[in-house]
Design an enzyme around this catalytic site. Sequence first.
Site: not given
Length: 232
Positions: A131, A144
């Site tokens: 990501s 995250y």
Amino acid sequence: MHLINNRKALISGGGSGIGRAIAEKLSASIPLAVADLQPGNLPATVVAVPCDVTSGPEVDRLFDRVQAELGQIDILVCSAGRGIQEKLTEGDPEKWRQIIEINLLGALRLVRAFVPGMMAAGRGDVVFISSVAAGQAYAYGGVYAATKAALETVAETLRQETLPHVRVTVVAPGVTDTAFFQHTVSGFHTPASIGYGALSAEEVADAVLYALSQPPEVSLNHITIRPTAQPF
């Protein structure tokens, strides 16, 4: 795509989202296995294996099933992952542990199970779905983002440890319109609320296939793909 033919692949998290889009594109041309908590309805040619990558015994069973039905794979796509939005001073450490188990340790378990066979065969590709959060801390996204940053460190370490036999690619998408946001452990964002537009899962899958279809002597180690309006 002709350079992908005559190969075999396993995709974790292939039951939905980006993993599913990759599976649909690859299943048209090569033998394929998909591992997911709920693999869903996949083409009959796909070996669909219910598997929780946070469980060592389940990954062992996945390995045995893939070996029995496909033999040695030479493409591993680690796409299983989950999001979380929590303030660090108020969040739940048990939820954090779940995210670390899925996003980081799950990928490591798959690497440990399947990459030795690639090394023995003298070739292979490992793709990690990361990501843009790996390179950009943001409020409520610390856990995250930390798992994705760690995953990219793992990817570079694996690249160095498996040279010259295994190519390692990180694909780091920006905002992507999938069910990811609906399945965050805790959170409140949607692609629309973020406000930068969104990629489709198929567009991210195309980036994965582009990396896999390069000649053997060419290695694309990191691809960042994001909506044009996304600033980070």
